[in-house]
Design an enzyme around this catalytic site. Structure first.
Site, PDB file in Angstrom:
ATOM      1  N   ASP A  12     -25.002  42.251  10.931  1.00  0.00           N
ATOM      2  CA  ASP A  12     -26.024  43.244  11.222  1.00  0.00           C
ATOM      3  C   ASP A  12     -26.787  43.633   9.954  1.00  0.00           C
ATOM      4  OD1 ASP A  12     -27.201  45.293  13.094  1.00  0.00           O
ATOM      5  OD2 ASP A  12     -26.310  46.643  11.621  1.00  0.00           O
ATOM      6  N   GLU A  31     -28.895  38.802  11.405  1.00  0.00           N
ATOM      7  CA  GLU A  31     -29.930  39.633  12.014  1.00  0.00           C
ATOM      8  C   GLU A  31     -30.961  39.945  10.931  1.00  0.00           C
ATOM      9  OE1 GLU A  31     -31.214  43.889  13.727  1.00  0.00           O
ATOM     10  OE2 GLU A  31     -29.731  43.634  12.155  1.00  0.00           O
TER      11      GLU A  31
END
Length: 639
Positions: free
Chosen positions: A286, A328
């Site tokens: 993330d 990401e």
């Protein structure tokens, strides 16, 4: 006689025991050799990068000792999977890969519930499931699960680590890969480290960014953009009880980790390996660009980020080489390329194709494919080793990060066009059939993001509410066309759970005080299993979408041209509303045509070199002039 028989049995038993010990010994030797070869292959580079970043030999030695420990703790089934994937490193680049993402509680209640629904997932032709954040987070301050308070504990209502291992084992038995989010940039303020830091424990304060006055925070604020200027302005939060500021890039309850501290890197790698050993196949990192912070910089995409991701890749290749790293990185495809690394020094295995997703919906609203074609042309020029995840919708909002330099040449200003898109998808413009809501609307800048399910954005919700059968047919056609186009892109397609049955917006989130302020929950509704039961009935909306998507998925799995390594290009069609895409692999060629308009169109193809067969209707096409109905599409394969 009985004594003799007993003696023979005893001898036989001892022989088997001896052979078993020898076999076990050989396995242990093989395991040791495998680890040593992997470690030796990466050791020099790993040491060089680690010492360049930290210059701490004792911490590097500790890291190496723990890599070996996690390797030996990895169970034999996962080790076998690692070996298989090492011998076939393109295993995830094949045309049978199809993903689905969902929140565990919304999809099936808990992990045991997901396990009970694996047959349904198989029926969706899905072999890769992304379990949205499931690690422990504080209630009401979780940012959808991205504020982790314990990296080794599952949220109680979702199950336990044992349940996770049972789920991943069951998935592997069915050939299904499991993806999870690994939040590296920050922890929850309820994490044990944060609690100790808040008590002014210097060891733990050094794992974050703490300042006893605002001098340095103000210096950061001069160059660091705000992620959520309306809902969480600034990049620091004042803690009255601790008498310090702490860096909080996203929300005040998410404290940024300080990767200049080698203890942070080591411990987060141990968490990563612990989770990998629970049977996770794909780790979504993330907020990758944010990981490293430097004063007088934007604190985005700094060189040290790539060093960290490269080390993480090597660590996984030493301990658990069957694992894939999914980054990401929310930027244009040509700008995210550095996060793949190089062939010699690889970083992420896969990245998201975020800009193409946003450009797709721009194309829906404008009925003009020129920007999308340009975007795909860029992606098509990138090396075939690069694998993108493609999607129409995900758990997050849609940010209109488009190529406004190009749009300006077409008379579309950034602010005015963003306003048009947001009005269009809310259903405020005359030609729109979409329904949805804005997220993080900023009245000063006019900027906002959009939320809504694929089906609602295609008009299924509006047609259903108005009980308009003709409008519903067109909405379903548009929905299926967009999926067909997504399957044609280079990379791995990912469905958001519920899209396979045309699930619409869920407005009940407004009744939940913990969700009411976050409009993203409009497209995070619970899976409607009552509607899912209608998927076999072709007279229902659910059945029409499910069965037509299933047909497309089967075509994609059958036809070799859909592998990630295929040559891909865009095709001129002679119509601003019709997108043409080509794929070629080992002598096979497919042309895809997609009408982004509610009107019938005609495509004029200049390179129609022979007879083609539409893979959907099985009809032959030989003319260079091809009529395409409203929101229609073709997969044309050369005979």
């Amino acid at each position: 006689m009985k004594k003799t028989t007993k003696s023979k049995a005893s001898v036989h038993s001892k022989k088997e025991e001896t052979e078993k010990k020898q076999s076990d010994s050989e396995k242990i030797i093989g395991i040791e050799e495998t680890y040593r070869k992997r470690f030796d292959r990466h050791c020099d580079e790993l040491r060089w990068l680690y010492m360049e970043l930290y210059d701490n030999s004792s911490m590097f030695a500790e890291l190496c000792d723990n890599l070996e420990r996690f390797y030996y703790e990895r169970n034999i089934a996962l080790k076998k999977l690692d070996l298989n994937r090492e011998s076939s490193q393109d295993w995830y680049k094949q045309n049978d890969m199809l993903g689905m993402m969902f929140y565990i509680d919304n999809f099936a209640g808990n992990m045991k519930g997901v396990k009970s629904r694996l047959d349904y997932i198989e029926q969706c032709n899905v072999n890769y499931i992304h379990l949205m954040p499931f690690l422990e987070t504080p209630k009401g301050r979780s940012d959808g699960g991205y504020a982790v308070s314990d990296f080794r504990k599952v949220q109680e209502q979702l199950g336990s680590m044992e349940d996770l291992e049972e789920l991943t084992t069951a998935c592997h038995e069915k050939g299904i890969n499991v993806c999870m989010d690994f939040v590296m940039n920050h922890t929850s303020e309820d994490h044990e480290w944060a609690k100790r830091a808040r008590q002014r424990d210097g060891e733990y304060m050094s794992r974050y960014f703490f300042y006893d006055n605002d001098t340095i925070p103000k210096q950061y604020e001069r160059t660091v953009p705000q992620v959520f200027p309306t809902t969480a302005p600034g990049n620091f939060t004042w803690l009255p009880d601790a008498g310090h500021f702490v860096m909080t890039t996203f929300y005040p309850y998410q404290w940024d980790l300080n990767y200049k501290n080698p203890r942070v890197f080591n411990e987060m790698m141990y968490n990563f390996l612990y989770l990998a050993n629970r049977g996770i196949d794909i780790v979504r990192i993330d907020a990758v660009p944010y990981i490293w912070k430097e004063l007088n910089t934007p604190c985005r995409n700094l060189p040290q980020v790539h060093t960290i991701v490269r080390m993480m890749r090597m660590i996984s290749e030493i301990v658990c080489p069957g694992i894939l790293l999914l980054g990401e990185v929310v930027m244009e495809p040509e700008k995210v390329v550095p996060y793949f690394g190089t062939v010699e020094k690889a970083e992420c295995h896969m990245l998201y194709n975020v800009t193409t997703m946003a450009t797709t919906w721009h194309t829906v609203a404008t009925r003009n494919v020129s920007l999308l074609k340009q975007q795909l042309d860029i992606v098509n020029t990138l090396p075939k080793e690069y694998v993108f995840l493609n999607y129409l919708r995900c758990h997050d909002d849609i940010g209109w990060g488009l190529d406004y330099k190009t749009l300006m040449t077409q008379g579309m200003g950034e602010r005015s066009h963003k306003q048009y898109l947001n009005d269009y998808f809310q259903g405020y413009t005359e030609k729109s059939t979409s329904r949805g809501e804005l997220y993080n609307a900023d009245p000063v800048t006019g900027d906002a993001r959009f939320c809504g399910t694929t089906a609602s954005m295609c008009g299924v919700e509006k047609a259903g509410f108005e009980q308009d059968d003709a409008a519903m047919e067109q909405a379903v056609q548009m929905d299926v066309m967009l999926h067909a186009y997504m399957f044609m892109q280079s990379g791995i397609p990912v469905l958001y759970s519920g899209d396979e049955i045309g699930q619409v917006n869920d407005y009940t989130y407004k009744d939940d005080p913990e969700k009411a302020a976050d409009s993203r929950y409009i497209h995070r509704g619970k899976m409607n299993w009552t509607l899912a039961e209608k998927r076999a009935d072709s007279h229902t909306v659910e059945g029409k979408i499910f069965q037509r998507l299933s047909q497309l998925e089967q075509i994609r799995k059958k036809e070799n041209v859909f592998v990630s390594q295929a040559d891909t290009w865009t095709v001129a069609t002679g119509d601003a509303s019709v997108l043409g895409m080509g794929r070629y692999f080992e002598g096979e060629k497919v042309i895809g045509l997609f009408n982004f308009s509610e009107f019938d169109k005609t495509a004029y193809l200049q390179d129609m070199d022979g007879i083609y067969v539409d893979l959907i209707s099985k009809k032959e096409v030989s003319s260079s002039e091809i009529g395409i109905p409203a929101y229609g599409f073709y997969y044309l394969k050369k005979k």
